[in-house]
Enzyme design. Structure first.
Site, mmCIF file in Angstrom:
data_model
loop_
_atom_site.group_PDB
_atom_site.id
_atom_site.type_symbol
_atom_site.label_atom_id
_atom_site.label_comp_id
_atom_site.label_asym_id
_atom_site.label_seq_id
_atom_site.Cartn_x
_atom_site.Cartn_y
_atom_site.Cartn_z
ATOM 1 N N TRP A 54 10.840 -1.931 12.599
ATOM 2 C CA TRP A 54 12.556 -1.327 13.378
ATOM 3 C C TRP A 54 12.532 -1.996 14.977
ATOM 4 C CZ3 TRP A 54 11.448 0.118 18.202
ATOM 5 C CH2 TRP A 54 9.798 0.656 18.099
ATOM 6 N N ASN A 55 11.256 -3.140 15.244
ATOM 7 C CA ASN A 55 11.556 -3.165 16.900
ATOM 8 C C ASN A 55 12.331 -4.731 17.416
ATOM 9 O OD1 ASN A 55 8.884 -4.423 15.923
ATOM 10 N ND2 ASN A 55 8.143 -4.506 18.161
ATOM 11 N N LYS A 85 11.953 -5.336 2.222
ATOM 12 C CA LYS A 85 12.654 -3.618 2.309
ATOM 13 C C LYS A 85 12.118 -3.468 3.997
ATOM 14 C CE LYS A 85 10.336 -0.609 3.818
ATOM 15 N NZ LYS A 85 10.965 0.275 5.309
ATOM 16 N N PRO A 86 13.419 -3.433 4.628
ATOM 17 C CA PRO A 86 13.303 -3.198 6.011
ATOM 18 C C PRO A 86 13.131 -1.419 6.364
ATOM 19 C CG PRO A 86 15.381 -2.994 5.310
ATOM 20 C CD PRO A 86 14.769 -3.329 3.542
ATOM 21 N N GLY A 116 4.044 -4.204 10.737
ATOM 22 C CA GLY A 116 3.708 -3.059 11.553
ATOM 23 C C GLY A 116 2.766 -2.770 11.829
ATOM 24 N N SER A 117 2.484 -1.617 11.922
ATOM 25 C CA SER A 117 1.335 -0.925 12.142
ATOM 26 C C SER A 117 0.088 -1.133 11.824
ATOM 27 C CB SER A 117 1.437 0.927 12.386
ATOM 28 O OG SER A 117 1.892 0.977 11.115
ATOM 29 N N GLU A 146 0.870 -9.143 10.417
ATOM 30 C CA GLU A 146 1.131 -8.631 11.266
ATOM 31 C C GLU A 146 1.622 -6.881 11.609
ATOM 32 O OE1 GLU A 146 1.590 -12.920 11.875
ATOM 33 O OE2 GLU A 146 1.158 -11.633 12.956
ATOM 34 N N LEU A 147 0.314 -7.487 12.658
ATOM 35 C CA LEU A 147 0.017 -5.747 13.014
ATOM 36 C C LEU A 147 -0.401 -5.332 14.079
ATOM 37 C CD1 LEU A 147 -3.088 -5.248 10.551
ATOM 38 C CD2 LEU A 147 -0.702 -4.540 10.021
ATOM 39 N N CYS A 168 5.436 -5.211 20.135
ATOM 40 C CA CYS A 168 3.823 -5.902 19.472
ATOM 41 C C CYS A 168 2.425 -6.757 21.089
ATOM 42 C CB CYS A 168 3.862 -6.735 17.887
ATOM 43 S SG CYS A 168 4.413 -8.008 18.467
ATOM 44 N N GLU A 172 -2.030 1.549 21.489
ATOM 45 C CA GLU A 172 -0.629 0.647 22.272
ATOM 46 C C GLU A 172 0.235 1.421 22.297
ATOM 47 O OE1 GLU A 172 1.280 -0.823 17.870
ATOM 48 O OE2 GLU A 172 0.960 -2.633 18.760
HETATM 49 N N1 NAD Z 1 2.009 -8.642 14.566
HETATM 50 C C1 NAD Z 1 3.117 -8.343 15.136
HETATM 51 O O1 NAD Z 1 3.698 -9.220 14.364
HETATM 52 C C2 NAD Z 1 5.065 -6.956 15.046
HETATM 53 C C3 NAD Z 1 5.550 -7.590 15.210
HETATM 54 C C4 NAD Z 1 6.295 -6.227 15.228
HETATM 55 C C5 NAD Z 1 5.395 -4.721 15.015
HETATM 56 N N2 NAD Z 1 4.558 -4.650 15.031
HETATM 57 C C6 NAD Z 1 3.890 -4.028 15.026
HETATM 58 O O2 NAD Z 1 4.435 -2.475 14.459
HETATM 59 C C7 NAD Z 1 4.841 -1.189 14.885
HETATM 60 C C8 NAD Z 1 5.452 -0.835 15.242
HETATM 61 O O3 NAD Z 1 6.528 -0.786 14.004
HETATM 62 P P1 NAD Z 1 6.830 0.237 12.914
HETATM 63 O O4 NAD Z 1 6.665 1.639 13.876
HETATM 64 O O5 NAD Z 1 7.941 -0.254 11.977
HETATM 65 O O6 NAD Z 1 5.717 0.434 11.944
HETATM 66 P P2 NAD Z 1 5.360 1.218 11.031
HETATM 67 O O7 NAD Z 1 3.898 0.768 10.213
HETATM 68 O O8 NAD Z 1 5.212 2.517 10.822
HETATM 69 O O9 NAD Z 1 6.366 0.240 9.615
HETATM 70 C C9 NAD Z 1 6.420 -0.429 9.370
HETATM 71 C C10 NAD Z 1 7.459 -0.499 8.026
HETATM 72 O O10 NAD Z 1 6.229 -0.578 7.146
HETATM 73 C C11 NAD Z 1 7.106 0.655 6.269
HETATM 74 N N3 NAD Z 1 5.986 1.529 6.153
HETATM 75 C C12 NAD Z 1 5.217 2.679 6.615
HETATM 76 N N4 NAD Z 1 4.805 3.554 5.712
HETATM 77 C C13 NAD Z 1 4.489 2.583 4.832
HETATM 78 C C14 NAD Z 1 3.944 3.122 3.920
HETATM 79 N N5 NAD Z 1 3.036 3.840 3.045
HETATM 80 N N6 NAD Z 1 4.393 1.904 2.385
HETATM 81 C C15 NAD Z 1 4.768 0.953 2.789
HETATM 82 N N7 NAD Z 1 5.615 0.855 3.912
HETATM 83 C C16 NAD Z 1 5.647 1.832 4.927
HETATM 84 C C17 NAD Z 1 8.035 1.125 7.260
HETATM 85 O O11 NAD Z 1 9.299 1.800 6.864
HETATM 86 C C18 NAD Z 1 8.390 -0.513 7.920
HETATM 87 O O12 NAD Z 1 9.585 -1.270 6.784
HETATM 88 C C19 NAD Z 1 3.965 -1.448 16.075
HETATM 89 O O13 NAD Z 1 2.633 -1.378 15.926
HETATM 90 C C20 NAD Z 1 3.391 -2.931 16.405
HETATM 91 O O14 NAD Z 1 2.312 -3.824 16.914
HETATM 92 C C21 NAD Z 1 3.751 -5.709 15.634
HETATM 93 O O1 LIG Z 2 6.792 -7.043 18.379
HETATM 94 C C1 LIG Z 2 6.471 -8.121 17.510
HETATM 95 C C2 LIG Z 2 7.374 -9.452 17.844
HETATM 96 O O2 LIG Z 2 7.045 -10.225 17.003
HETATM 97 C C3 LIG Z 2 7.453 -9.679 19.087
HETATM 98 S S1 LIG Z 2 7.712 -11.633 19.620
HETATM 99 O O3 LIG Z 2 9.692 -11.642 19.998
HETATM 100 O O4 LIG Z 2 8.105 -12.568 18.421
HETATM 101 O O5 LIG Z 2 7.105 -12.323 20.501
#
Ligand code: NAD
Ligand SMILES: O=C[C@H](O)CS(=O)(=O)O
Length: 484
Positions: free
Chosen positions: A156-157, A180-181, A234-235, A256-257, A290, A387
Site C-alpha cells: 500500500w505504501n 493483486k494490489p 511487502g513485509s 522486495e521486502l 522500505c 522496521e
Molecule cells: N523492498 C521494497 O521494495 C519494499 C517496497 C515497499 C514496501 N516494502 C515493505 O512492505 C511492508 C509494508 O507493506 P504492507 O504492509 O502492504 O506489507 P504486507 O506484507 O502486509 O502486504 C503486502 C501485500 O501482500 C499481501 N498479503 C498479505 N498477506 C498475504 C498472504 N498471506 N498471501 C498473499 N499475499 C498477502 C497484501 O494484501 C499486500 O497486497 C514493509 O515491510 C515494507 O518495508 C518493501
Molecule cells: O517503500 C519502498 C519503495 O521502494 C520506496 S522508493 O520510492 O522506491 O524509494
C-alpha cells in the site's frame, strides 16, 4: 472525489479485458486514512476469480509473447503517456486512499511512470548471445524468452510505483500479468488498469484482482503452475510465506521486502547536507518507506550539533491532511500502524532513550503521529531492530568506524544504507563493508528507474529497474546446433 477523468475511479476488478464484480457480489470499503471516511467500495474477489484471471493471462500468453519487442514497446510508451496525462487524477486517488501529501503523490506518479518509460525502451533490447563453439561442427546460441504468466503482489505504501516496477518489465519481456494490489490501496491499481486498457494492451495481458482475502488469492497464485513467476513487494514475513508456497512448483520468485536502514554521520560529514539527507530519507511518506532511515548513528564529536540541527529541521515539518497546502507529514495508513509506532516509542523510552521532539499523535487527522526524535537509543532496542515504518528518528552515538559498521550490519535486513563522510578512504571502506543491496553516500534519496533496486539477506531476492530488471522475467535457453 473530484477527478478530471471520472473513468479513473473504478470499483471492479479487471480480468480478461472486462471489469467484473466478485462472483458472490461481495465488496470491501476503501478508507481515507486521514479522515476514516469510506471513499469507495471495491469488488472483493476470491480464489475462483483468481483462477479465472490466471486462465485469461495464460490464454493471452502465446500471442503476447509473439509480439515483437518494438510492438510491446509502443504499447508501453502509450501507457506511459496516458499515466503522465493523468498525473493529477492519479495523485488525488493516491492521497485519498494512502494519505501521502499530494505533492509526494504527484512525485510517485512520475516515479512509477519512469519504470514504464524505461522498460518501453528495454523491450527492444532483450538480446541473446552467439557463443564461440567448442567444436568446428557446432554453432551455439542463447535465446532470452519470456518466462510466462507473471503474478505481482504489491503493498500500500507506493500504490502506483510498486506495481509499475514489476509490471513494466514483465510486459516488456512478453509476460501477461495478474496483479493483486493491497486491499488498502486498490483504486490506484484499478486506475492503472483503466489506462492500460486505453493504451490498447490485448485482452488478458493485464489483469487486476482486488481482494481482502490476500492469503487465499496468494495461495492460488503460488500453487498454479501456469503462473511461472511471482514478484512480491511487502513485509519479510509474508515474503517468506510466499516463497515457501511457490516451492511446490519451483516458481521463480522475486522479493522486495522489509528494511532497517542505518544512516551514519561521521565526524568529517557535512552536517547540513546530512540533515537534508536524513529529513528526506526518514520522513518521506511519513516514514512508511522500505528504504527509510531506521537508525541514525552519529559520531560523538558531532552528536550534539547534529541533534540540535535535526530538532530545528523536524520542527519545520508541517503535519496534517495530505491535501492541505504545505503538509509534509500526513497520516499513517491505519490504526494498526499508529499503535505499532507508539509501542516502539514507548519501549525505547522505557529502556532509556530520551525524547527530543514529538512523541505524540496530532489530532488534526486520523492516524496522525508527529515527527519524533529519540536520543541515546541503543542498537539492541526493539525500535532499532524492527522496521519502524513511521516518522520516528532514532539517534545512536558511536566513536569508532569499525564499531558503527558492525552495529549497522547487526540486523537480518539488508535493503538500503546511508552514510555521510568526505574522507575518500572511509567512503570506500564503509561502502564495501556495509551488508546492503543499496548504499547512499552523502545522499538520502537514491531510488531511480535507471539503477538496480533491491536487497540482500532478509530484504529480498532480485532487482527491479535498471538494465538488470528485465532479467527476472525471461528464461535463458541455450541452443547447440550441429552443422555437419
Ligand atoms: N523492498 C521494497 O521494495 C519494499 C517496497 C515497499 C514496501 N516494502 C515493505 O512492505 C511492508 C509494508 O507493506 P504492507 O504492509 O502492504 O506489507 P504486507 O506484507 O502486509 O502486504 C503486502 C501485500 O501482500 C499481501 N498479503 C498479505 N498477506 C498475504 C498472504 N498471506 N498471501 C498473499 N499475499 C498477502 C497484501 O494484501 C499486500 O497486497 C514493509 O515491510 C515494507 O518495508 C518493501
Ligand atoms: O517503500 C519502498 C519503495 O521502494 C520506496 S522508493 O520510492 O522506491 O524509494
Amino acid at each position: 472525489m473530484q477527478l478530471n477523468n471520472p473513468a479513473l475511479l473504478q470499483h471492479q476488478s479487471f480480468i480478461d479485458g472486462q471489469w467484473c464484480d466478485a462472483s458472490n457480489g461481495e465488496v470491501f470499503a476503501v478508507k481515507n486514512p486521514a479522515t476514516g471516511d469510506v471513499i469507495a467500495e471495491v469488488a472483493d474477489l476470491g480464489a475462483d476469480e483468481t483462477t479465472r484471471a490466471i486462465a485469461a493471462a495464460e490464454a493471452a500468453r502465446a500471442d503476447w509473447s509473439a509480439y515483437t519487442g518494438k510492438e510491446r514497446s509502443a504499447l508501453l510508451r502509450r501507457w506511459f503517456d496516458l499515466i503522465i496525462e493523468a498525473q493529477d487524477d492519479l495523485a488525488v486517488l493516491m492521497t485519498s486512499e494512502q494519505g501521502k501529501p499530494v505533492n509526494e503523490a504527484r512525485g510517485e506518479v512520475l516515479y512509477g511512470a519512469s519504470f514504464v518509460e524505461w522498460f518501453a525502451e528495454e523491450a527492444k533490447r532483450v538480446y541473446g548471445d552467439i557463443i564461440p563453439p567448442h567444436g568446428r561442427d557446432k554453432r551455439l546460441l542463447v535465446l532470452k524468452q519470456p518466462i510466462g504468466v507473471a503474478a505481482a503482489i504489491t503493498p500500500w505504501n507506493f500504490p502506483i510505483a510498486m506495481i509499475t516496477r514489476k509490471v513494466a518489465p514483465a510486459l516488456a519481456a512478453g509476460c501477461p500479468v495478474v496483479i493483486k494490489p493491497s486491499e488498502l490501496t486498490p483504486l490506484s491499481a484499478l486506475a492503472l488498469a483503466q489506462l492500460a486498457q486505453e493504451a490498447g494492451f490485448p485482452q488478458g495481458v493485464f489483469n487486476v484482482v482486488t481482494s481482502t482475502n490476500a492469503p487465499a488469492v496468494g495461495k492460488v497464485l503460488c500453487a498454479d503452475s501456469r503462473v511461472r513467476k511471482l514478484s512480491f513487494t511487502g513485509s519479510t514475513p509474508v515474503g517468506k510465506l510466499l516463497a515457501e508456497q511457490c516451492a511446490s512448483n519451483v516458481k521463480k520468485v522475486s522479493l522486495e521486502l522489509g528494511g532497517n536502514a542505518p544512516f551514519i554521520v561521521f565526524d568529517d560529514a557535512d552536517l547540513d547536507a546530512a540533515i537534508s539527507g536524513v529529513i528526506a530519507s526518514k520522513f518521506r511518506n511519513a516514514g512508511q518507506t522500505c528504504v527509510c532511515t531506521n537508525r541514525i548513528f552519529v559520531h560523538e564529536a558531532v552528536y550534539d550539533a547534529f541533534a540540535e540541527k535535526l530538532k530545528t529541521a523536524v520542527h519545520a515539518l508541517a503535519v496534517g491532511n495530505g491535501f492541505d497546502e504545505g503538509v509534509a507529514i500526513g497520516p499513517l495508513i491505519d490504526d494498526r500502524a499508529l499503535h505499532k509506532v507508539e509501542s516502539l516509542v514507548k519501549d525505547a523510552l522505557d529502556n532509556g532513550a530520551t525524547l527530543l521532539s514529538g512523541g505524540e499523535r496530532f489530532e488534526s487527522v486520523t492516524n496522525g503521529y508527529r515527527p519524533t526524535i529519540l536520543s541515546n537509543v541503543d542498537n539492541a532496542m526493539r525500535i532499532a531492530q524492527e522496521e519502524i515504518f513511521g516518522p520516528v528518528a532514532t539517534l545512536i552515538p558511536f566513536t569508532e568506524e569499525a564499531d558503527v559498521v558492525q552495529m549497522a550490519n547487526d540486523t537480518p535486513f539488508g535493503l538500503a544504507a546511508y552514510f555521510y563522510s568526505r574522507d575518500i578512504g572511509r567512503v570506500w571502506r564503509v561502502s564495501e563493508a556495509l551488508e546492503y543491496g543499496m548504499v547512499g553516500i552523502n545522499e538520502g534519496i537514491i531510488s531511480t528507474e535507471v539503477a538496480p533496486f533491491g536487497g540482500i539477506k532478509e530484504s529480498g531476492l532480485g532487482r527491479e529497474g535498471s538494465k538488470y530488471g528485465i532479467d527476472d522475467y525471461v528464461e535463458i535457453k541455450y541452443l547447440c546446433m550441429g552443422v555437419n
